[in-house]
Scaffold this active site. Structure first.
Site: not given
Ligand code: PBG
Length: 333
Positions: A194, A204, A221, A237, A252, A278, A317
């Site tokens: 991720k 968010r 993050k 990982e 991701k 998203s 989505y």
């Molecule tokens: C939470 C999480 C996130 C997403 C899925 N789980 C956001 C982030 O890590 O800030 C993002 C999914 C998306 O953008 O569709 N940890």
């Protein structure tokens, strides 16, 4: 000319016969945003067609998806600020609206696979996936909180848990906690690679879960999510998550990371999931909304490409819409 590749592209029948990749709605996961209350269905502004639902309307949506061949769902809560604290206490309250909704959904639709995110950010007043202390994201103190959340989710009936927090050692920690609580059949879809990506913005905003703006809180993050520059690190990982008992590995976002999807598909025996996030969906919708791209073609091509790169499972989505098109005969796979 002896070799004429175009001969195999001559007709739809021939193209259909030799097509190397087919994407069925059964491989797609539909994300769903849950809000407390009744009668709520509000569109996420940057994701036209995606809504935040209260439970009774969400049940109708799941029913509609299931009738189109979507059997897999990942649920996210939009938690009101007054229920958030530093240690995400609300996340493992068995009476919280998210876990109650999960019970209702599984009662009504026992055959679906219901997936949950495991991370503190929707419940944390700091908006981080782990515990914040002394201006840092504390790894080991986050693990017991994530484990309590995971066990509560398994108790509520979730079939698969997706730790998205990127803390070290959390897959093994959750596996042990789940087994100790008797949930040996609850799966783990690990967010293995991720990345600290700019493409989570609309998500968010939908959950109001961005890191809190405060001098003492890291504003990004990057100390836990991966550097977009790195591929080798994804292999590390993947090796750790596999050893710790993950059932799926996830990459991701998806599109900017198709090479990582291909790499993990090649290196691992586990099913590979990709999260078409998203911001990636928003980008496509914005271009289509402006008439710059043709949605009818661009959306299926995008999902197909993620699958071709090596993703067995795609969280997107567009899942319901893809299934709708297959159902209507507008899309052949
Ligand atoms: C939470 C999480 C996130 C997403 C899925 N789980 C956001 C982030 O890590 O800030 C993002 C999914 C998306 O953008 O569709 N940890």
């Amino acid at each position: 000319m002896l070799q004429r590749p175009r001969r195999n592209r001559r007709s739809a029948a021939i193209r259909g016969m030799i097509r190397e990749t087919r994407l069925s709605p059964s491989q797609l996961v539909q994300p769903l945003f849950l809000v407390p209350g009744k009668g709520v269905k509000t569109e996420v502004p940057s994701l036209p067609g995606t809504y935040r639902w209260s439970i009774e309307l969400m049940l109708e949506e799941i029913d509609a998806c299931q009738n189109l061949g979507i059997n897999n769902f990942i649920l996210f809560p939009a938690v009101p600020d007054e229920l958030k604290d530093k240690v995400a206490t609300y996340s493992y309250d068995p009476q919280n609206f998210y876990l109650q909704a999960a019970r209702t959904i599984k009662e009504r639709f026992p055959a679906i696979c219901l997936i949950s995110d495991v991370a503190m950010d929707p419940y944390s007043i700091d908006g981080h996936d782990g515990l914040v202390g002394e201006g840092q994201i504390l790894n080991d103190p986050s693990l017991p909180i994530l484990a309590k959340m995971a066990v509560a989710q398994a108790e509520a009936g979730f079939d698969v848990l997706g730790p998205s927090d990127m803390m070290d050692g959390r897959v093994g920690y959750l596996r042990e906690a789940l087994d100790a609580a008797g949930f040996t059949q609850t799966g783990i879809m690990s967010y293995t690679a991720k990345y600290a990506s700019a493409f989570y913005g609309p998500f968010r905003a939908a959950l109001d879960s961005a890191p809190r703006e405060d001098a003492d809180i890291p504003k990004d993050k990057k100390t836990y999510q991966m550097d977009p520059a790195n591929a080798q690190e994804a292999l590390r990982e993947a090796r750790l998550d596999t050893a710790e008992g993950a059932d799926f590995l996830m990459v991701k976002p998806a599109l900017n990371y198709l090479d990582i999807i291909a790499l993990l598909k090649y290196e691992s025996e586990l099913p590979i999931a990709a999260y078409h996030v998203s911001g990636e969906c928003a980008m496509l919708l914005a271009a289509c909304g402006n008439g710059w791209l043709d949605y009818e073609q661009a959306m299926p091509e995008t999902l197909l490409s993620i699958h071709r790169a090596g993703a067995d499972v795609i969280i997107t989505y567009f899942a319901k819409d893809y299934a709708q098109r297959v159902h209507d005969g507008r899309l052949k796979y």
